[in-house]
Design an enzyme around this catalytic site. Sequence first.
Site, PDB file in Angstrom:
ATOM      1  N   LYS A   8       0.846  -1.189   0.000  1.00 45.59           N
ATOM      2  CA  LYS A   8       0.000   0.000   0.000  1.00 45.59           C
ATOM      3  C   LYS A   8       0.887   1.247   0.000  1.00 45.59           C
ATOM      4  CE  LYS A   8      -4.163   1.875   2.162  1.00 45.59           C
ATOM      5  NZ  LYS A   8      -5.207   1.659   3.184  1.00 45.59           N
ATOM      6  N   GLU A  34     -19.219  -6.117  10.187  1.00 46.16           N
ATOM      7  CA  GLU A  34     -20.167  -5.328  10.978  1.00 46.16           C
ATOM      8  C   GLU A  34     -21.208  -6.197  11.680  1.00 46.16           C
ATOM      9  OE1 GLU A  34     -18.436  -2.813   7.738  1.00 46.16           O
ATOM     10  OE2 GLU A  34     -19.420  -4.783   7.785  1.00 46.16           O
ATOM     11  N   ARG A  53     -25.324  -2.406   7.416  1.00 52.70           N
ATOM     12  CA  ARG A  53     -25.000  -3.787   7.057  1.00 52.70           C
ATOM     13  C   ARG A  53     -25.348  -4.757   8.183  1.00 52.70           C
ATOM     14  NH1 ARG A  53     -19.306  -4.135   4.215  1.00 52.70           N
ATOM     15  NH2 ARG A  53     -20.504  -5.344   2.736  1.00 52.70           N
TER      16      ARG A  53
END
Length: 630
Positions: free
Chosen positions: A285, A372, A400
């Site tokens: 990243k 979640e 969610r």
Amino acid sequence: MIDSKYKLLSRINSPQDLKKLDIAELPAVCEELRSYIIEVISHNAGHLGSSLGVVELTVAIHYVFDTPYDNLVWDVGHQAYPHKILTGRRDTFDTIRQFKGISGFPKTTESEYDAFGTGHASTSISAALGMAIAAKNNKEYDKNSIAVIGDGSISGGLAFEAMNNAGSSDANLLIILNDNGIAIDESVGAIKNYLLHIATSKSYNHLRDKLWNIFYRSKDSKGFIARQIKRNLKSSILDESNIFESLGLRYFGPADGHDVIELVSILSRIKEINGPKIFHCITTKGKGFPAAEENKIIFHAPGRFDAATGKRLPVTKGLPPKYQTVFGETITDIAKTNDKIIGITPAMPSGSSLNIMMEAFPERTFDVGISEEHAVTFAAGLAARGFRPYVAIYSTFLQRAYDQVVHDVALQNLPVVFCIDRAGLVGEDGPTHHGTLDLAFLRSIPNMIISAPIDEYELQNLIYTAQFTKEPFAIRYPRSRGVHKIQRTKYQLMDIGKAQTICEGNDVAVISIGHVGNFVKKAIAKLKTETTVSPAHYSMTFLKPLDEDLLHHVCKNFKYILTVEDGTIVGGLGSAVLEFISDNGYNCKLKRLGIPDKFIEHGTLNQLYELCGIDPDSIADEINKLYNNM
């Protein structure tokens, strides 16, 4: 227009132009693409690190596959900047995330190359699988469906459900696992450790070498390749289980995600193999920008920075604190005197500021990853055994876990505290991240206490009070700063369901909830200097239970009422007040201000507040209109 220094990139208006280049030119394309992203995002804040990490992978995908005929789905989508540049949006890239500019996420209405709109994690495999089955049913047997998913997202339950389904199908699906060990914060959990094991295992790397040798030297049919793969898988993996193979997916990798020429070679071979498969790439990243490689969390979305040095441009000092900072400091403070308080977040410890408590009480703070639903039911289990869990979660992500909120928390009346960050409009991230629905979707759930503080002092008191209640308790607050520069640490126990009177008046009653009450204050201050209208202002604080005593007072003393909220106008505060008026037979005239019944585009918060008519000037205009009708 793009600068002429980008000699190759300036010639690429579509993937078809990219394909005209010699493969030896692709590393230079990647270098220019990475430089262009850094240049633009340095002065136009966006998601930097994740996009830099997939430059080579993006170039290879578009070089090998026939997009948009082939379906390409980016999980979450904040890594799709190279994709946007290569698919006709190079010259508008500097408008990304700006009002009326291009979106920061894939958006089907923006480009035919955006096969599926994304913004939330773990959705790509399901969507791409659906597209692969659709292609098969349409007899488009040469069409490929590709899902690019990160190691953080693949740990989400939806991704596993999709892989389970895909592995039992014969769909022509390719999953590309972009493994960089980090989502926004560091990846967590057993899957992270498993992927690290694959990347460093001698047996897996030996298997990889065998497979690549088969690919490279074979000039025979796809059948020969498949037989060799099967033979080598049996001989090399049986003693070391591969979870993807166990799910019925052909596994390839791990490979260097920054060697574009090797990626092209590998993808060209994999493209010839039908059926469900997964290609594991190891990436970094922030690749190619030292500041982003060294500070991956900060440079996920760093704001404005110096493109040459990576130094972030300073934020004006002396501003009020952010609401999430107040949350993090307050929960850490009260946890010192209440050892039953537990902090939970689904992959957002730094974004929610729960990392403050995590540092102070690591044994009582949990980052459960992008999950979640699990976060909510995990909290319910803790609450069922006497603990007081605070779930720090963004409003748009709480959607969610709606069934878990209903079934596992509210139905059992468990005292889970939902600290709902990024409630209301969030700005440049746009409709996938606006938290405009929580007031409405929570209000219909029995047993719920629903609150929204007008300022950071009230937020502190709500967080403090929530540890003493017996019911589920929701506290929602925006992605913005508070209004007080001087903080306090002494907390007050709040009276559940009671509003506060901000100012008395004679003409129009304004009822607000949450931070937008500060916009009402500004509107009333403006009216007092410019007109003779005398509005009253009441801040509800609690949407549920409503302060019915206050509402009776308002309905008996005011003919005109204005409600103001930063949630959807359907089902929120305005709807609750209308229901109260109707149920009690009052004849008041009510005007509702809030988020219109549509998805709101991206832009700055001030632009979007004005667009939705809940900025101070718009509120003042509405009060005036009501007053002039008297």
